[in-house]
Design an enzyme around this catalytic site. Structure first.
Site, PDB file in Angstrom:
ATOM      1  N   CYS A   2      24.039  46.504  86.492  1.00 35.36           N
ATOM      2  CA  CYS A   2      23.675  45.347  87.187  1.00 35.36           C
ATOM      3  C   CYS A   2      22.351  45.800  88.263  1.00 35.36           C
ATOM      4  O   CYS A   2      22.400  46.889  88.368  1.00 35.36           O
ATOM      5  CB  CYS A   2      24.596  44.431  88.146  1.00 35.36           C
ATOM      6  N   ARG A  27      17.583  45.506  84.058  1.00 34.30           N
ATOM      7  CA  ARG A  27      18.876  46.385  84.288  1.00 34.30           C
ATOM      8  C   ARG A  27      20.174  45.559  83.799  1.00 34.30           C
ATOM      9  O   ARG A  27      21.145  45.996  83.327  1.00 34.30           O
ATOM     10  CB  ARG A  27      19.179  46.416  85.796  1.00 34.30           C
ATOM     11  N   TRP A  78      25.192  42.774  84.399  1.00 34.53           N
ATOM     12  CA  TRP A  78      25.190  43.158  82.828  1.00 34.53           C
ATOM     13  C   TRP A  78      26.712  43.288  82.815  1.00 34.53           C
ATOM     14  O   TRP A  78      27.415  44.137  83.434  1.00 34.53           O
ATOM     15  CB  TRP A  78      24.510  44.557  82.773  1.00 34.53           C
ATOM     16  N   ASN A 102      27.759  46.562  91.597  1.00 36.51           N
ATOM     17  CA  ASN A 102      27.317  47.424  90.083  1.00 36.51           C
ATOM     18  C   ASN A 102      28.043  48.656  89.964  1.00 36.51           C
ATOM     19  O   ASN A 102      28.451  49.491  90.664  1.00 36.51           O
ATOM     20  CB  ASN A 102      25.750  47.875  90.187  1.00 36.51           C
ATOM     21  N   GLY A 103      28.609  48.592  88.681  1.00 44.12           N
ATOM     22  CA  GLY A 103      29.337  49.959  88.306  1.00 44.12           C
ATOM     23  C   GLY A 103      30.754  49.265  87.670  1.00 44.12           C
ATOM     24  O   GLY A 103      31.113  48.045  87.468  1.00 44.12           O
ATOM     25  N   GLU A 486      12.988  57.920  65.621  1.00 50.03           N
ATOM     26  CA  GLU A 486      12.699  57.239  67.186  1.00 50.03           C
ATOM     27  C   GLU A 486      12.032  55.955  66.590  1.00 50.03           C
ATOM     28  O   GLU A 486      12.312  54.754  67.153  1.00 50.03           O
ATOM     29  CB  GLU A 486      11.534  58.024  67.920  1.00 50.03           C
ATOM     30  N   LYS A 490      13.228  52.100  67.351  1.00 53.70           N
ATOM     31  CA  LYS A 490      12.026  51.194  67.945  1.00 53.70           C
ATOM     32  C   LYS A 490      12.177  49.702  67.352  1.00 53.70           C
ATOM     33  O   LYS A 490      12.467  48.705  67.906  1.00 53.70           O
ATOM     34  CB  LYS A 490      10.654  51.888  68.137  1.00 53.70           C
ATOM     35  N   GLU A 493      15.835  48.182  67.601  1.00 52.55           N
ATOM     36  CA  GLU A 493      16.028  47.623  69.093  1.00 52.55           C
ATOM     37  C   GLU A 493      15.348  46.384  69.520  1.00 52.55           C
ATOM     38  O   GLU A 493      15.909  45.365  69.799  1.00 52.55           O
ATOM     39  CB  GLU A 493      15.385  48.676  70.025  1.00 52.55           C
ATOM     40  N   HIS A 509      19.680  62.647  48.003  1.00 49.06           N
ATOM     41  CA  HIS A 509      21.296  63.165  47.837  1.00 49.06           C
ATOM     42  C   HIS A 509      22.055  61.986  48.115  1.00 49.06           C
ATOM     43  O   HIS A 509      23.133  61.621  48.431  1.00 49.06           O
ATOM     44  CB  HIS A 509      21.687  64.097  49.098  1.00 49.06           C
ATOM     45  N   LYS A 608      18.698  48.624  80.101  1.00 45.77           N
ATOM     46  CA  LYS A 608      17.744  49.706  80.233  1.00 45.77           C
ATOM     47  C   LYS A 608      18.438  50.999  80.341  1.00 45.77           C
ATOM     48  O   LYS A 608      17.998  51.989  79.535  1.00 45.77           O
ATOM     49  CB  LYS A 608      16.495  49.604  81.594  1.00 45.77           C
TER      50      LYS A 608
HETATM   51  C1  BG6 Z   1      19.650  52.734  76.431  1.00 42.41           C
HETATM   52  C2  BG6 Z   1      18.276  52.186  76.348  1.00 42.41           C
HETATM   53  O1  BG6 Z   1      20.271  51.868  77.335  1.00 42.41           O
HETATM   54  O2  BG6 Z   1      19.845  54.022  76.917  1.00 42.41           O
HETATM   55  C3  BG6 Z   1      17.506  53.204  75.808  1.00 42.41           C
HETATM   56  O3  BG6 Z   1      18.288  50.788  76.006  1.00 42.41           O
HETATM   57  C4  BG6 Z   1      17.527  54.506  76.344  1.00 42.41           C
HETATM   58  O4  BG6 Z   1      16.190  52.741  75.803  1.00 42.41           O
HETATM   59  C5  BG6 Z   1      19.028  55.033  76.341  1.00 42.41           C
HETATM   60  O5  BG6 Z   1      16.880  55.577  75.380  1.00 42.41           O
HETATM   61  C6  BG6 Z   1      19.207  56.069  77.231  1.00 42.41           C
HETATM   62  O6  BG6 Z   1      18.849  55.956  78.536  1.00 42.41           O
HETATM   63  P1  BG6 Z   1      18.241  56.963  79.431  1.00 42.41           P
HETATM   64  O7  BG6 Z   1      17.878  56.424  80.647  1.00 42.41           O
HETATM   65  O8  BG6 Z   1      19.510  57.921  79.861  1.00 42.41           O
HETATM   66  O9  BG6 Z   1      17.081  57.617  78.988  1.00 42.41           O
END
Ligand code: BG6
Length: 613
Positions: A2, A27, A78, A102-103, A486, A490, A493, A509, A608
């Site tokens: 959060c 966040r 969150w 938060n946590g 990656e 992307k 996501e 395979h 994030k």
């Molecule tokens: C996810 C993010 O929650 O955490 C990704 O949506 C990110 O984008 C991953 O790669 C790891 O986050 P961080 O901050 O440890 O690099």
């Protein structure tokens, strides 16, 4: 995960808290709320407004029903405990106390049960609300807010950043930190608190970063910091030169596109001051290992999550290829529980944009416990990971707001490549000519990325041509396999399209069974990187009707002839091609998501960085 913001001073607090929450919405954004103390003739009145959904709902509500007063705390959520709803939104009040958190309070169940036995009634499903109840109980016993805070903070187990206030002393905010980020922003006769720096850049550039196990009492004239044990702490403030604009979109339609276009600057900033002037070595000034220590490292374990894990996989390839030092890449959430065999003289490199991802933090803690030498690669100064590792290499990417990581991936890979070159130098596995040349080639990357960004419109039209497909393969060999992973992530996501990434040699395979006209296949095939093998794998796919979108080296006619669409990257040494091919895939995914109309910067179900297990 959060976002928390608080203000106490002489200005109207609610607008300051709301604008800070807006900057923290990346966040977590499933509900939000603000609590403010309105100065009435009969004495301060606590007013709380909360809304489910994005922060805009709360902003509209507060337009209709404003909160006045010069002290307030706010929260954007969150969800971890209790589904997203107004009832579970923060702030949580119990009698004279209001809190934001938060946590996760891991022992909240037993604390709550004890309070319920005493007749307490809880109004939410959250773990956080128990903090307000505990504070009220201590307050009734001690009659002193600070005493109550000191007592309660010791009762809590788990990860928490929290703030609390008392109706009888609204000009004092309490803050506590344990494994979740919270910073104090300093002002003249006013003070700010927030989960992260960007929230407060409008108002101050001077910050105090609390440590785990620390708390603070924040009043207009000053802040007082203590350990949970009550020992006074004198902490110096840090000046953060991030401009407000760096936190703003600078005119781009989305933070993600702004951050993609920031990458040349990010590469320059990440390389800055680290490549020795004669290109004959690397300097990591925030790492205390002497060359003799570096030389002792016989094994490297890279731990990370998500995009940072893909960067770490590239790191593994480079470290082994350049320095012949054994390297392992580990998913943090697995590493911490799988009883890994740790070789002596091992280095554990924890890679994380936020430096707050719980699994990566815990994996590093586990590594330290097992006597590995810790090193963090992170983008957030003074983040928990940086403080836990003590040895840290910052990626200097500036604040990354979009949930899908782009510029931080490129910065992480650049740092990992430099790390591999440094290990090669101390282990003398490469000639000084090789070292100098690869460092010169690294320094030329920003300009090459700029040339790829110029293809933004042409990549957009390729996305328009392929936007109707609902599943994609991404293929690569060697260093291009982590890039394929990656690129696939992307697209997944931000556009919610089903993607699968494979080492190209693995297709035959099994996965090749899925190839058809409906499965475009993005092939990452820069020149030199297992080129022949890669082109024959592409032939195998093409022979079965696969539609080839090929990212290759400009002028590579042979590769281009196999592709339905060919997207060129500038010529570059093969080891550094991943840093360029990734940018193409970032831009492709961005435009696909735009065409699908998804929320590019805040895709559903994601955050994030995830500060809970
Ligand atoms: C996810 C993010 O929650 O955490 C990704 O949506 C990110 O984008 C991953 O790669 C790891 O986050 P961080 O901050 O440890 O690099």
């Amino acid at each position: 995960m959060c976002g928390i913001v608080g203000y106490v001073g002489h200005r109207e607090a609610a607008p300051i808290v709301l604008s800070g929450l807006k900057r923290l919405e990346y966040r977590g954004y499933d509900s939000a709320g603000v609590a403010g103390f309105e100065g009435l003739p009969s004495g301060p009145r606590l007013k709380i407004l909360r809304c489910e959904g994005k922060l805009d709902n709360l902003i509209q509500t507060m337009k209709r029903d404003p909160i006045s007063g010069t002290s307030a705390i706010g929260h954007t959520r969150w969800a971890t405990h209790g589904r997203p709803s107004e009832r579970n939104a923060h702030p949580h009040r119990y009698k004279e106390v209001v809190i934001v958190h938060n946590g996760i309070i891991e022992n909240y169940n037993e604390l709550k049960a004890g309070l319920i036995r005493k007749g307490h009634e809880f109004s939410s499903e959250t773990d956080s609300e128990v903090i307000a109840h505990l504070l009220q109980v201590s307050l009734e016993k001690e009659g002193d807010f600070e005493m109550a805070c000191r007592q309660v903070v010791k009762m809590l187990k788990g990860a928490f950043a929290l703030s609390a206030a008392w109706t009888k002393d609204p000009k004092k905010l309490f803050v506590a930190k344990q494994q979740c980020p919270i910073v104090l922003g300093l002002g003249k006769d006013e003070q700010f608190i927030a989960s992260d720096v960007p929230a407060l850049l409008d108002y101050t550039k001077d910050f105090i970063f609390l440590e785990d196990g620390e708390m603070a009492f924040v009043e207009p004239a000053h802040v007082r910091i203590f350990t949970f044990a009550g020992k006074a702490v004198n902490r110096k403030s840090h000046r953060v030169e991030w401009s407000l604009a760096m936190a703003e979109r600078e005119g781009f339609p989305h933070f993600m596109l702004k951050e993609i276009f920031e990458q040349p600057r990010v590469l320059r900033d990440t390389l800055r001051g680290r490549i020795k002037s004669q290109f004959n070595g690397i300097v990591f000034d925030t790492v205390k290992f002497k060359d003799s220590q570096w030389k002792k490292f016989k094994s490297v374990s890279l731990v990370a999550c998500g995009t940072a894990w893909h960067a770490s996989l590239l790191g593994k390839y480079w470290i082994e290829a350049f320095s012949r030092v054994h390297a392992e890449v580990e998913l943090a959430s697995e590493f911490r529980y799988r009883e890994p065999v740790i070789l002596p003289q091992s280095l554990c490199v924890a890679v994380s944009q936020s430096g707050e991802t719980a699994d990566t933090l815990a994996a590093l803690t586990e590594a330290i416990k097992r006597k590995m030498n810790p090193l963090a690669i992170t983008n957030c100064v003074e983040s928990s990971l940086a403080r836990r590792a003590k040895n840290v290499i910052y990626t200097h990417a500036g604040p990354e707001i979009a949930v899908a990581s782009t510029k931080c991936f490129l910065a992480q890979t650049t740092v990992l490549c430099m790390l591999a070159v440094h290990l090669a130098k101390v282990h003398q596995t490469q000639s000084s000519k090789w070292i100098t040349q690869i460092l010169k080639d690294l320094a030329e990357l920003p300009e090459k990325v700029e040339r790829i960004l110029k293809q933004n419109d042409s990549i957009k039209s390729i996305a328009e041509k392929y936007s109707q497909f609902n599943q994609y393969f991404y293929l690569g060999r060697g260093l291009s396999y982590p890039v394929a992973l990656e690129g696939a992530l992307k697209l997944k996501e931000i556009s919610y399209i089903n993607t699968q990434a494979y080492p190209a040699g693995e297709m035959k395979h099994g996965p090749i069974a899925l190839i058809s006209e409906d499965w475009p296949v993005v092939c990452v095939a820069p020149k030199g990187d297992h080129q022949e093998k890669m082109l024959s794998n592409i032939q195998e796919v093409k022979a079965r009707g696969g539609r080839i979108i090929l990212v290759g080296t400009e002028g590579d006619e042979e590769a281009a002839s196999l592709a339905e669409v060919f997207i060129p990257i500038p010529k570059v040494r093969v080891e550094l091609a991943p840093i360029l091919t990734t940018v193409v895939l970032q831009i492709f995914a961005y435009h696909m998501a735009i065409l699908r109309g998804t929320d590019v910067d805040k895709p559903k179900n994601l955050a994030k960085s995830v500060t809970v297990e």
